[in-house]
Design a protein around this motif. Structure first.
Motif: not given
Lengths: 215, 252
Positions: A118, B97, B156
């Motif tokens: 990420a 994530n 996200a």
């Protein structure tokens, strides 16, 4: 020789300063050393991993006493004369670097790979990923084992007496020889070590609770 | 008018890209072109190389042979090129994530502040704008673990959009979600598609592919087996393996 209890305690507490100082040097030096080793490990994966493995293997595989001897007698051979505190400081720093690096490596490895992904996908460079994403998360899980090692390190400074450094354990030996009251003296020595280490354990618990709240 | 002039422009070009994991070849001479504003869906059985393919586009995985160009910049191991390309390419992952130690707002502002050097207030303003767009602004000060899976995935998406990328990559964005949350994420993606974002989406959501995609790509064993507009792809697949796969996916 007759020595009043208060004198014994004062004498021992005076020596405790050196135990504290040496612990502080070893922990600060070891912390910086370990952090550098980690940057090397994750910044240059191939070379870094090999170097770290070798370094950690060397210091985990040999007794601390021998490491201290090697520094104390080795440095003068290279023409560098060092007083006992410096020799002990260097020896313990090298030792602590190895153990802390290994503890922290485990903590960094416990962070899921997706966190690195990420960070990369967002364009963060290696240092930003490490500083903003990985280390804050690794810190949380690193607290208990790090403090555990720190208490061991405080007690490990006792070995510095072997290169002629007078810290708590060594001064206990001196007083005990002078007063013929080993049981009393060593009980006090043990109590002082406990008074140093137990607060660390308590701090760790507090810190751990505080860090887990932000979740 | 600008849009018309620009759509036609090649955004991503893969030329005979191959990749190996040790001895296992994950991609076999894959060639692919994506134009500006195009929405592409990649599907295929697990292990077919579709995730690997899009992870190569922003160099989360290095490729060993062939060339990858993003907006004309070639992906080499040169750090400079990788940084340029990653600023233009946003990515959404199967497992979200999100950064668990940061609040939703901090998750969104981190990269704009560090990489784009925006001030805190600029970054927060931008973040709130995108959080509103994915309909989750009221959660800005919570930690990700307090949100549902669908909400986390929308955060996200907003986080990736905060870098204002030209291209968005989605790696099975709904595969880790409970069924009732899939729609809220797909709705956000459909909106994004309607705003002419260039998108590559690895997914098993065939309904999404049918309504949103300009082109559907089917991969198997590291190769692109079939490539067609959704109407043709679903009604008249050419390849046997595509037929088999569609039969399995569309059965239920």
């Amino acid at each position: 020789m007759d020595m009043p209890l208060s004198n014994i305690v004062i004498y021992l507490l005076t020596a405790t300063r050196w135990t504290l100082l040496l612990s502080a040097i070893a922990f600060a030096g070891g912390g910086i050393g370990a952090l550098l080793l980690l940057l090397l490990r994750y910044g240059m994966p191939r070379l870094g991993a090999r170097l770290l493995h070798l370094y950690v293997g060397l210091f985990q595989g040999t007794p601390l006493v021998q490491q201290l001897f090697l520094v104390f007698y080795g440095l003068p051979l290279l023409g560098i004369d060092v007083p006992p505190i410096v020799a002990a400081g260097i020896g313990l720093t090298l030792y602590a670097s190895a153990f802390l690096a290994e503890i922290w490596r485990g903590c960094v490895d416990a962070i899921p790979r997706g966190q690195w992904d990420a960070g990369s996908a967002l364009g963060l460079n290696f240092f930003m990923q490490m500083w903003d994403v990985i280390l804050p998360q690794a810190l949380r899980i690193a607290v208990p084992p790090t403090v555990g090692f720190l208490t061991q390190l405080v007690k490990a400074t006792a070995l510095a007496s072997i290169v002629g450094f007078v810290e708590l354990t060594k001064s206990g030996q001196i007083v005990s020889n002078a007063t013929f009251q080993p049981l009393l003296v060593y009980s006090i020595v043990a109590a002082i070590y406990f008074a140093l280490c137990y607060p660390l354990t308590l701090c760790a618990r507090l810190l751990e609770r505080k860090l887990s709240q932000s979740r | 008018m600008d849009q018309q002039a620009e759509s036609g422009k090649t955004m991503i070009e893969l030329i005979k890209v191959s990749k190996w994991y040790n001895k296992f070849q994950a991609l076999k001479e894959v060639s692919l072109t994506v134009k500006k504003g195009e929405r592409m869906v990649i599907c295929g059985p697990s292990g077919s190389g579709k995730s690997t393919l899009i992870r190569c586009i922003n160099h989360l995985e290095p490729h060993q042979e062939g060339r990858i160009l993003v907006e004309g910049v070639e992906l080499t191991s040169a750090v400079k090129n990788i940084e340029i390309i990653r600023r233009e390419v946003g990515m959404v992952f199967q497992q979200f994530n999100l950064f668990p130690h940061l609040t939703v707002l901090q998750n969104l502002t981190l990269a704009p502040r560090r990489v784009r050097k925006l001030s805190k207030s600029q970054a927060e303003e931008l973040a709130m704008q995108y959080l509103a767009r994915v309909r989750i602004a009221e959660q800005a000060h919570k930690y990700p673990s307090r949100l549902s899976g669908g909400q986390q995935q929308r955060v996200a998406i907003a986080r990736a959009l905060c870098m204002e990328p030209q291209i968005m990559l989605f790696d099975e964005p709904t595969s880790a979600l409970d069924p009732e949350m899939i729609k809220e994420v797909l709705d956000v993606m459909i909106e994004l598609a309607e705003s002419h974002m260039t998108m590559i989406c690895v997914t098993h959501e065939m309904g999404f592919a049918r309504t949103v995609a300009d082109r559907v790509v089917f991969m198997d064993h590291g190769q692109i087996v079939e490539e067609a507009p959704p109407a043709t792809f679903f009604s008249n697949p050419q390849n046997e393996r595509t037929k088999l796969f569609l039969g399995q996916v569309l059965k239920h």
